[in-house]
Design an enzyme around this catalytic site. Structure first.
Site: not given
Length: 379
Positions: A30, A124-125
């Site tokens: 993350d 983003d993860e």
């Protein structure tokens, strides 16, 4: 359970136990305050200052907040006016999704150097299944540390990592030592780790659910684990099975590199409420342009068009129309969108949001979950 340092000693016995039990080795990565961190990276004058990405006035919404802003209570999805009130010195940056997507591609390239089993959750993860040790690093912990170092070298950004034997625990772990941290939950440690967490840390339990649970005496994972399945089913219906497993650190889901896309769409939140027919018609045209670009990009063919309206009292209304064949082209998509709007006129009150979606898809490219964030482009 290990903490947030890059000198974490490996536990070969734990790795051997994982393999012997047939467990998978899962990493959840993350990025830390991703959009805001990109802005601070690219604009050095913003480093160390409270930053929010998103619109700064009217109906603007915070898409991301730096950790400096989060100390004041600023959070993503918060109305910008509220964020500004909480943090008077907050600096707003206009979103640059082309840049964020390019950085996301760099990060995913790092992931794929270590495993083909990558399941993105957003820009983003992502989950990674590193059961197969492609670079013979010796453990999932070492792989996670290597990935974090590579991300920092390639993007000058930090990432937090959770390492465990299932997806549920790995995601909880990645949030444990943020920012720029790592947490490892080894086989045999999952139930104890979950027991000490507040239930608000469990995915799917929001403020309303947490309040209901508190009324039943359920505040922590241990409280939840003390309830049997019949009790949970009586109070939470179909959600009970997930709660029962989660309280015991059990998750049987596999990391899936691709998901089947069910729809392609987009929506727009307006700076001012719309009510006049001409304004509404123009809004449909603008959203058609955006959504059809996405439909073309994804090579999607679908039979159902849906319009969604959110009124200024936050109530929702939708209307859909299905064809016996895929929508032929942009002109037909627009025609159906206008027809659906016409069926709802006159509106009972002004709207603050409109969306259009094409569904019942066939022959569409696999879904990348990060695409869901594209709707923030329209804020």
């Amino acid at each position: 359970m290990t903490a947030d340092r890059d000198d974490i000693p490996d536990s070969p016995d734990a790795e051997d136990e994982s393999e012997a039990a047939g467990l998978h080795k899962i990493i959840h990565i993350d990025m830390d305050a991703f959009f805001a961190s990109v802005e601070q990276r690219d604009h050095p004058e913003l480093r160390g200052r409270p930053v929010a990405v998103g619109g700064s006035s009217g109906r603007g919404v915070v898409a991301a907040a730096s950790y400096e802003a989060r100390r004041f209570g600023v959070r993503s999805a918060m109305p910008s006016v509220t964020a500004q009130r909480l943090c008077p010195d907050l600096i707003f940056c206009k979103s640059r999704f082309d840049v964020y997507r390019e950085v996301s591609r760099q990060i995913r390239a790092v992931f794929h150097d270590y495993t083909p089993l990558v399941e993105p959750l957003s820009l983003d993860e992502a989950y990674l299944d590193v059961t197969e040790d492609r670079h013979a690093l010796g453990s999932a912990t070492r792989i996670a540390l290597a990935i974090r170092r590579r991300i920092a070298e390639d993007t000058q950004l930090t990432a937090s990592a959770g390492v465990s034997y299932n997806k549920f625990l790995a995601k909880l772990a990645s949030d444990q030592n943020k920012p720029d941290g790592i947490c490892v939950i080894r086989p045999g440690e999952g139930a104890a780790f979950v027991a000490q967490l507040p239930v608000t840390r469990f995915h799917g339990i929001g403020p309303v659910g947490a309040k209901k649970m508190a009324g039943l005496g359920i505040v922590t994972g241990a409280d939840l684990a003390a309830k049997d399945l019949p009790f949970l089913r009586a109070h939470f219906g179909s959600f009970a099975d997930y709660l029962y497993r989660a309280a015991r650190g059990i998750d049987l889901r596999q990391v899936r590199a691709h998901r089947t896309r069910k729809s392609v769409g987009g929506e727009r939140t307006f700076h001012e409420d719309l009510f006049a027919p001409r304004e509404l018609t123009e809004a449909v045209d603008r959203i058609v342009d955006i959504v059809w670009d996405r439909i073309t990009h994804n090579k999607a063919r679908g039979r159902t068009v849906t319009i969604k309206l959110k009124y200024n009292d936050f109530t929702l209304q939708s209307r859909a129309r299905s064809l016996s064949r895929p929508v032929a082209d942009k002109a037909e998509f627009a025609k159906i969108g206008h027809a659906l709007l016409a069926e709802l006129l006159p509106l009972p009150r002004p709207i603050r949001l409109m969306g259009l979606t094409l569904s019942k898809l066939e022959g569409v490219a696999p879904k990348k979950k990060g695409d869901a964030l594209a709707q923030l482009d329209l804020l």
